[in-house]
Enzyme design. Structure first.
Site, PDB file in Angstrom:
ATOM      1  N   ARG A  79       9.920  -9.501 -22.060  1.00 40.26           N
ATOM      2  CA  ARG A  79      10.958 -10.802 -22.604  1.00 40.26           C
ATOM      3  C   ARG A  79      10.215 -12.140 -23.001  1.00 40.26           C
ATOM      4  O   ARG A  79       9.783 -12.323 -24.187  1.00 40.26           O
ATOM      5  CB  ARG A  79      11.242 -11.492 -21.254  1.00 40.26           C
ATOM      6  CG  ARG A  79      12.561 -13.088 -21.256  1.00 40.26           C
ATOM      7  CD  ARG A  79      12.801 -13.493 -20.427  1.00 40.26           C
ATOM      8  NE  ARG A  79      13.305 -12.172 -19.447  1.00 40.26           N
ATOM      9  CZ  ARG A  79      14.331 -12.066 -19.103  1.00 40.26           C
ATOM     10  NH1 ARG A  79      15.395 -12.137 -19.677  1.00 40.26           N
ATOM     11  NH2 ARG A  79      14.732 -11.267 -17.936  1.00 40.26           N
TER      12      ARG A  79
ATOM     13  N   CYS B 123      37.581  -6.799 -24.894  1.00 35.45           N
ATOM     14  CA  CYS B 123      38.736  -6.487 -24.449  1.00 35.45           C
ATOM     15  C   CYS B 123      37.725  -7.104 -22.951  1.00 35.45           C
ATOM     16  O   CYS B 123      39.196  -5.902 -21.976  1.00 35.45           O
ATOM     17  CB  CYS B 123      39.107  -5.424 -24.540  1.00 35.45           C
ATOM     18  SG  CYS B 123      40.646  -6.007 -26.057  1.00 35.45           S
ATOM     19  N   GLU B 124      37.537  -7.779 -22.663  1.00 31.48           N
ATOM     20  CA  GLU B 124      37.122  -8.390 -21.436  1.00 31.48           C
ATOM     21  C   GLU B 124      37.120  -9.677 -21.284  1.00 31.48           C
ATOM     22  O   GLU B 124      36.194 -10.423 -21.841  1.00 31.48           O
ATOM     23  CB  GLU B 124      35.683  -7.812 -21.131  1.00 31.48           C
ATOM     24  CG  GLU B 124      35.639  -6.256 -20.676  1.00 31.48           C
ATOM     25  CD  GLU B 124      35.675  -5.556 -20.085  1.00 31.48           C
ATOM     26  OE1 GLU B 124      36.131  -6.111 -18.823  1.00 31.48           O
ATOM     27  OE2 GLU B 124      35.908  -3.676 -19.726  1.00 31.48           O
TER      28      GLU B 124
HETATM   29  N1  LLP Z   1       8.025  -3.747 -15.423  1.00 29.50           N
HETATM   30  C1  LLP Z   1       8.705  -3.330 -14.636  1.00 29.50           C
HETATM   31  C2  LLP Z   1       8.794  -2.595 -14.020  1.00 29.50           C
HETATM   32  C3  LLP Z   1      10.443  -4.118 -14.208  1.00 29.50           C
HETATM   33  O1  LLP Z   1      10.760  -3.236 -14.036  1.00 29.50           O
HETATM   34  C4  LLP Z   1      10.446  -4.926 -15.407  1.00 29.50           C
HETATM   35  C5  LLP Z   1      11.830  -5.094 -16.009  1.00 29.50           C
HETATM   36  C6  LLP Z   1       9.469  -5.454 -16.386  1.00 29.50           C
HETATM   37  C7  LLP Z   1       8.145  -4.660 -15.606  1.00 29.50           C
HETATM   38  C8  LLP Z   1       9.540  -6.225 -17.309  1.00 29.50           C
HETATM   39  O2  LLP Z   1       9.949  -7.907 -17.529  1.00 29.50           O
HETATM   40  P1  LLP Z   1      10.351  -8.865 -18.290  1.00 29.50           P
HETATM   41  O3  LLP Z   1       8.805  -9.746 -18.465  1.00 29.50           O
HETATM   42  O4  LLP Z   1      10.637  -8.673 -19.168  1.00 29.50           O
HETATM   43  O5  LLP Z   1      11.206  -9.553 -17.749  1.00 29.50           O
HETATM   44  N2  LLP Z   1      18.157  -6.865 -18.764  1.00 29.50           N
HETATM   45  C9  LLP Z   1      17.615  -8.151 -17.681  1.00 29.50           C
HETATM   46  C10 LLP Z   1      16.159  -7.656 -17.439  1.00 29.50           C
HETATM   47  C11 LLP Z   1      15.651  -6.725 -16.770  1.00 29.50           C
HETATM   48  C12 LLP Z   1      14.210  -6.847 -16.156  1.00 29.50           C
HETATM   49  C13 LLP Z   1      14.510  -5.101 -15.713  1.00 29.50           C
HETATM   50  N3  LLP Z   1      12.357  -4.901 -15.660  1.00 29.50           N
HETATM   51  C14 LLP Z   1      18.300  -9.152 -18.507  1.00 29.50           C
HETATM   52  O6  LLP Z   1      18.604  -9.484 -19.092  1.00 29.50           O
HETATM   53  O7  LLP Z   1      17.541 -10.278 -17.871  1.00 29.50           O
END
Ligand code: LLP
Length: 439
Positions: free
Chosen positions: A297, A366-367
């Site tokens: 992110r 439609c949710e």
């Molecule tokens: N490493 C592992 C093992 C992970 O499971 C994840 C994210 C990351 C790195 C990266 O995390 P970040 O730096 O992006 O926070 N869809 C959700 C976020 C799910 C994250 C899953 N794992 C959202 O939109 O907030």
């Protein structure tokens, strides 16, 4: 009626345009009216993404000692121009499937700079990772360690593995959404602390695996450094035990999760997480190991927007007056609000006049949860809006629900379009679904 945590916060949107988007905003109206682009469309600023990576890589570099790794979590945004941009800056990749692994390699990332996380990798995926000789297969269970060893033996290779530890940091301390916390004792992820000793005993006795690292990932969208460092300290304890058990340890991987400012504030930058983690590493006497981090992110979210057109307005007077703004982007394009009650700022891009009033911005799916929340926008509403901070977990989580085409993606460099995807024609989905014929 869906509850929108965060909607109590002031709707400070229209007057304040984050400076980070200066590379994108001037182009948006023209992109929306370009017949080969239209809406809904994701627009990304590759220069800003490169700058974001450079800032983090600077913080990662140490004058002496082993080279660290920024393993970009490809799941956040897997588009070629973005992965290539990050690869060129010197990032590696954190992947969670065979397809993401192949993508990272195709975008120029060296196999040794790829780490592979995930609780349920298939034999076929393990074989691919072993054949390509990636930096580490991050094993999430004792059973997986055995499987990796067996597959490596069949291939006549030694697999580089790390153990992903579940640091069992209390999720309620993390201050993020329950769906995106991973390092607590109810989570399916990682080897629980109680099983670490048997895992170390096991892995050091296996003949076709080499334990080169230990890893953890405590959760996502962390806006404080402490829970991250707290889980890192737990990991450092495991690293010390692994070394004592004779493992040829090269790195500790403290995971991703660096938060961004979605509008409610985020006082810390990725470099702050890295600085504090390095300090804790030195205190633990592990300064000689390389530090790996896995941000997704933080590298991309703020540098992408979802551009949408206003289809129509609707005014209702049930108890209180409500203005609904119906846009052509929905939960199938950006799932985060529906899935995590996430709030993304929305700004007017063209049109719109008069004082700012609360508009409930909703999409066509439609949710009831196809709802982006309440936003202050001009009383005579804009024709185009941008949903901010959509560069991460936007397109990668998009679907064709309700027979909707996947959104287009446009990539800008130097303010110019350097790549774009095509929207599937309106009848393509109907034809494709109808073409599944029973025998
Ligand atoms: N490493 C592992 C093992 C992970 O499971 C994840 C994210 C990351 C790195 C990266 O995390 P970040 O730096 O992006 O926070 N869809 C959700 C976020 C799910 C994250 C899953 N794992 C959202 O939109 O907030």
């Amino acid at each position: 009626m869906p509850k929108w945590p965060g909607n109590e916060a002031p709707n400070a949107v229209t007057s304040e345009t984050p400076s980070k988007l200066s590379g994108i905003l001037p182009s948006l109206a023209a992109l929306a009216t370009d017949s080969s682009i239209g809406t809904p469309t994701y627009v990304y600023d590759l220069d800003a993404i490169a700058a974001e990576a450079r800032e983090l890589l600077r913080a990662m570099s140490v004058p002496a000692g082993p080279r660290g790794l920024v393993a970009y979590a490809v799941k956040a945004n897997a588009a070629g121009p973005i992965v290539r941009t990050l690869a060129r800056e010197g990032c590696g990749a954190d992947v969670v499937s065979g397809a993401e692994l192949l993508l990272a390699l195709a975008c120029g990332i060296s196999p040794l700079h790829v780490v592979y996380s995930g609780v349920a990798k298939t034999d076929d995926e393990l074989d691919l990772a072993i054949a390509r000789g990636i930096g580490a297969i991050q094993a999430e269970s004792l059973e997986e360690l055995d499987r990796v060893d067996a597959r490596a033996r069949v291939a006549g290779k030694t697999a580089r593995v790390s153990i992903r530890v579940n640091p069992q940091v209390d999720a309620s301390d993390i201050g993020t959404h329950a769906h995106i916390t991973t390092g607590h004792d109810e989570a399916k992820f990682g080897v629980p602390l109680g099983d670490v000793e048997p895992a170390l005993t096991r892995v050091t006795s296996l003949s076709s695996t080499s334990l080169v690292g230990v890893a953890c990932h405590v959760g996502s969208q962390l806006t404080r450094v402490e829970p991250y460092v707290q889980s890192a300290r737990v990991l450092f304890g495991v690293a010390a035990r692994a070394r004592a058990a004779g493992a040829p340890l090269e790195f500790v991987d403290t995971g991703g999760g660096f938060g961004i400012d979605y509008g409610a504030g985020c006082p810390v930058r990725p470099a702050d997480f890295v600085g504090a983690t390095r300090e804790a590493m030195r205190e633990a006497g592990l300064g000689g190991l390389a530090l790996h981090v896995e941000p997704g992110r933080a590298l991309v979210a703020a540098h992408g927007v979802l551009l949408a057109r206003v289809i129509q307005v609707k005014e209702t007077r049930v108890g209180a007056e409500r203005r609904w703004l119906m846009i052509d982007a929905g939960m199938n394009d950006l799932l985060r609000p529906a899935l995590y009650q996430a709030r993304h700022r929305i700004v007017a891009i063209s049109g719109g006049e008069g004082e700012a009033v609360p508009w409930r911005v909703v999409g066509p799916v439609c949710e009831s949860s196809c709802d982006f929340g309440e936003h202050a926008l001009p009383v005579r509403p804009p024709a185009l809006v941008a949903i901010l901070d959509s560069g991460a977990y936007g397109f990668t989580m998009a679907s064709q629900y309700n027979g909707r085409a996947l959104p287009v993606e446009v990539f800008l460099r130097g303010g110019r379009v350097v790549a774009k995807t095509q929207r599937a024609p309106r009848d393509a989905w109907a034809e494709e679904r109808a073409s599944i014929r029973e025998a």
